[in-house]
Scaffold this motif. Structure first.
Motif, PDB file in Angstrom:
ATOM      1  N   MET A  88      28.630 -22.165  29.588  1.00 54.83           N
ATOM      2  CA  MET A  88      27.915 -23.291  28.966  1.00 54.83           C
ATOM      3  C   MET A  88      28.901 -24.262  28.317  1.00 54.83           C
ATOM      4  O   MET A  88      28.770 -25.478  28.431  1.00 54.83           O
ATOM      5  CB  MET A  88      26.914 -22.781  27.928  1.00 54.83           C
ATOM      6  CG  MET A  88      25.647 -22.226  28.550  1.00 54.83           C
ATOM      7  SD  MET A  88      24.522 -21.559  27.314  1.00 54.83           S
ATOM      8  CE  MET A  88      23.855 -23.076  26.636  1.00 54.83           C
ATOM      9  N   GLY A  89      29.895 -23.712  27.639  1.00 63.42           N
ATOM     10  CA  GLY A  89      30.926 -24.558  27.039  1.00 63.42           C
ATOM     11  C   GLY A  89      31.671 -25.350  28.110  1.00 63.42           C
ATOM     12  O   GLY A  89      31.931 -26.548  27.957  1.00 63.42           O
ATOM     13  N   PHE A  90      31.954 -24.675  29.202  1.00 63.32           N
ATOM     14  CA  PHE A  90      32.651 -25.295  30.336  1.00 63.32           C
ATOM     15  C   PHE A  90      31.799 -26.442  30.909  1.00 63.32           C
ATOM     16  O   PHE A  90      32.259 -27.578  31.037  1.00 63.32           O
ATOM     17  CB  PHE A  90      32.890 -24.194  31.381  1.00 63.32           C
ATOM     18  CG  PHE A  90      33.724 -24.564  32.578  1.00 63.32           C
ATOM     19  CD1 PHE A  90      34.703 -25.533  32.521  1.00 63.32           C
ATOM     20  CD2 PHE A  90      33.535 -23.877  33.785  1.00 63.32           C
ATOM     21  CE1 PHE A  90      35.480 -25.837  33.638  1.00 63.32           C
ATOM     22  CE2 PHE A  90      34.308 -24.179  34.906  1.00 63.32           C
ATOM     23  CZ  PHE A  90      35.272 -25.157  34.828  1.00 63.32           C
ATOM     24  N   GLY A  91      30.554 -26.140  31.206  1.00 63.40           N
ATOM     25  CA  GLY A  91      29.661 -27.130  31.804  1.00 63.40           C
ATOM     26  C   GLY A  91      29.405 -28.305  30.877  1.00 63.40           C
ATOM     27  O   GLY A  91      29.388 -29.463  31.309  1.00 63.40           O
ATOM     28  N   PHE A  92      29.219 -28.005  29.596  1.00 64.61           N
ATOM     29  CA  PHE A  92      28.952 -29.082  28.635  1.00 64.61           C
ATOM     30  C   PHE A  92      30.128 -30.045  28.550  1.00 64.61           C
ATOM     31  O   PHE A  92      29.966 -31.264  28.645  1.00 64.61           O
ATOM     32  CB  PHE A  92      28.646 -28.509  27.243  1.00 64.61           C
ATOM     33  CG  PHE A  92      28.133 -29.551  26.283  1.00 64.61           C
ATOM     34  CD1 PHE A  92      26.772 -29.742  26.099  1.00 64.61           C
ATOM     35  CD2 PHE A  92      29.019 -30.363  25.567  1.00 64.61           C
ATOM     36  CE1 PHE A  92      26.299 -30.716  25.232  1.00 64.61           C
ATOM     37  CE2 PHE A  92      28.545 -31.342  24.706  1.00 64.61           C
ATOM     38  CZ  PHE A  92      27.182 -31.518  24.534  1.00 64.61           C
ATOM     39  N   THR A  93      31.342 -29.519  28.407  1.00 65.74           N
ATOM     40  CA  THR A  93      32.502 -30.414  28.277  1.00 65.74           C
ATOM     41  C   THR A  93      32.745 -31.193  29.566  1.00 65.74           C
ATOM     42  O   THR A  93      33.095 -32.372  29.516  1.00 65.74           O
ATOM     43  CB  THR A  93      33.787 -29.652  27.902  1.00 65.74           C
ATOM     44  OG1 THR A  93      33.815 -28.406  28.574  1.00 65.74           O
ATOM     45  CG2 THR A  93      33.867 -29.405  26.426  1.00 65.74           C
TER      46      THR A  93
ATOM     47  N   GLY B 168      25.830 -28.181  31.502  1.00 63.82           N
ATOM     48  CA  GLY B 168      25.765 -29.532  32.076  1.00 63.82           C
ATOM     49  C   GLY B 168      24.409 -30.166  31.818  1.00 63.82           C
ATOM     50  O   GLY B 168      24.301 -31.348  31.476  1.00 63.82           O
ATOM     51  N   PHE B 169      23.363 -29.357  31.946  1.00 67.47           N
ATOM     52  CA  PHE B 169      22.001 -29.847  31.703  1.00 67.47           C
ATOM     53  C   PHE B 169      21.824 -30.257  30.236  1.00 67.47           C
ATOM     54  O   PHE B 169      21.251 -31.318  29.941  1.00 67.47           O
ATOM     55  CB  PHE B 169      20.992 -28.751  32.074  1.00 67.47           C
ATOM     56  CG  PHE B 169      19.560 -29.156  31.884  1.00 67.47           C
ATOM     57  CD1 PHE B 169      18.937 -29.977  32.810  1.00 67.47           C
ATOM     58  CD2 PHE B 169      18.846 -28.728  30.778  1.00 67.47           C
ATOM     59  CE1 PHE B 169      17.604 -30.359  32.634  1.00 67.47           C
ATOM     60  CE2 PHE B 169      17.519 -29.103  30.589  1.00 67.47           C
ATOM     61  CZ  PHE B 169      16.906 -29.925  31.525  1.00 67.47           C
ATOM     62  N   LEU B 170      22.363 -29.464  29.319  1.00 65.17           N
ATOM     63  CA  LEU B 170      22.288 -29.797  27.885  1.00 65.17           C
ATOM     64  C   LEU B 170      22.978 -31.125  27.591  1.00 65.17           C
ATOM     65  O   LEU B 170      22.433 -31.990  26.903  1.00 65.17           O
ATOM     66  CB  LEU B 170      22.968 -28.706  27.055  1.00 65.17           C
ATOM     67  CG  LEU B 170      22.150 -27.485  26.692  1.00 65.17           C
ATOM     68  CD1 LEU B 170      23.011 -26.494  25.916  1.00 65.17           C
ATOM     69  CD2 LEU B 170      20.947 -27.917  25.837  1.00 65.17           C
ATOM     70  N   SER B 171      24.182 -31.275  28.121  1.00 69.08           N
ATOM     71  CA  SER B 171      24.930 -32.504  27.901  1.00 69.08           C
ATOM     72  C   SER B 171      24.188 -33.699  28.508  1.00 69.08           C
ATOM     73  O   SER B 171      24.078 -34.760  27.887  1.00 69.08           O
ATOM     74  CB  SER B 171      26.326 -32.383  28.505  1.00 69.08           C
ATOM     75  OG  SER B 171      26.958 -33.629  28.534  1.00 69.08           O
TER      76      SER B 171
END
Lengths: 197, 175
Positions: free
Chosen positions: A25-30, B90-93
């Protein structure tokens, strides 16, 4: 707590998947927050109108590298336990070139395409679908590639050993090179015509 | 504090993004002893699917059989859970910055249909290349660079070096 935690037995293996999910999740978010869900933003690095990939990629590599060297030096982590991808010279270079071609056509790499999928990019969905087909094709045709795939195995060779340098000297030069590239990227971006996307 | 823009145009500073990504990568090494990855999850899925459809074929194949063990399904692979996390993150962002939208992104100079065709082809090539290199931009190049492995640096240079050349050849797809 001396790391790496799971190989050292500090955290039980059963936590592995939960940790995988959280780190992912950290990876995907950044990746998404940096703009890697857009193929046209990613491709800016190759045409000079937006070097976000270069900046994020090299900053990340250098940050993680410094953390690993520092923790190892302080005795907080045994870096000799870290997994090193074996270096099969021919296979690494040929694989890299095929991926470079895929990058230029598709505008994503696997991780960034998953971010694109997460926000609804249909082109990223096709790219991700292509990954499965590509892996399947490789696996089915493996007998053809087997010799190449297994040739020139250098094991867990380190780049600084190959260059006859100390680890810290190479790390320092890599940081200098990264900062140099960041300045170069600023300069090129000013020269290149903006692309609207 | 500046009001958060939710029209999809806001991206975090790339150096901040890089440091955050680097910290995630470092944490991954510190906790698990391995780096991040992406193509490995695709491989696990393909191995599982082939094994489910044609178990004898999977066991006889020189490639699938490498990743099949008796007790555990290849789907329980670490990277599969990590990639599910990538999708969620990715979905959250995308939600936070207002980028959730079903669309085909392409240069105005090419059609959406053409974009989809080359995206599929690019994905296939990336899938093949990642098996040769034993990892993709995440697992081989980025994670390898963090530990200064020869495979990481060489794969990174091969990917980016050739991507510069091929991008120029196929520049009509993009600019």
């Amino acid at each position: 707590m001396v790391g790496p935690l799971i190989p050292m037995g500090v955290i039980p293996e059963s936590w592995n998947n939960v940790i995988a999910l959280l780190l992912g999740m950290g990876f995907g978010f950044t990746l998404e927050a940096s703009g890697f869900s857009s193929s046209r933003k990613i491709m800016g690095t190759f045409f000079g109108y937006d070097f976000v990939v270069l900046r994020v990629f090299f900053t990340a590599a250098v940050t993680a590298m410094i953390g690993i060297i520092y923790f190892d030096y302080m005795g907080w982590m045994d870096a000799s336990l870290l997994y090193i991808n074996p270096y099969y010279v021919m296979s690494a270079v040929i694989g890299g070139i095929i991926m470079g071609l895929g990058f230029a056509l598709g505008g994503f790499c696997p991780g960034t395409s998953f971010c694109g999928v997460a926000i609804g990019k249909i082109d990223a969905m096709l790219f991700s679908g292509g990954l499965f087909i590509g892996v399947f094709l490789f696996s089915e045709m493996y007998p053809l590639f087997e010799k190449l795939y297994n040739s020139h195995n250098e094991g867990s060779a380190m780049i600084y050993d190959m260059l006859g340098m100390r680890q810290t000297v190479f790390a320092f030069l890599l940081i200098v090179a990264a900062v140099g590239m960041f300045y170069g990227a600023d300069w090129v971006e000013k020269k290149v015509k903006k692309v609207e996307y | 504090m500046e009001k958060l823009k939710r029209d999809g145009s806001f991206y975090i500073n790339p150096y901040l993004g890089g440091v955050l990504l680097g910290l995630v990568l470092f944490a991954t090494y510190y906790v698990t002893g391995r780096g991040l990855g992406a193509s490995g999850a695709v491989k696990s899925t393909v191995v599982t699917a082939v094994h489910a459809v044609a178990p004898a074929h999977a066991h006889h194949s020189g490639y699938y059989s490498k990743f099949l063990s008796e007790d555990e399904s290849p789907m329980s692979n670490w990277l599969v859970f990590e990639v599910i996390g990538v999708l969620a993150g990715g979905f959250l962002s995308g939600t936070l910055y207002g980028r959730l939208k079903l669309k085909v992104e392409h240069s105005p100079k090419i059609s959406g249909r053409k974009r989809l065709a080359v995206a599929l082809l690019g994905g296939m090539l990336f899938g093949i290349g990642s098996q040769f290199a034993r990892g993709c931009t995440s697992g081989a190049a980025l994670s390898g660079m963090a530990v200064l492995s020869a495979s990481g640096i060489i794969t990174m240079m091969a990917i980016f070096g050739s991507a510069y050349l091929f991008s120029w050849i196929f520049r009509k797809l993009w600019i």
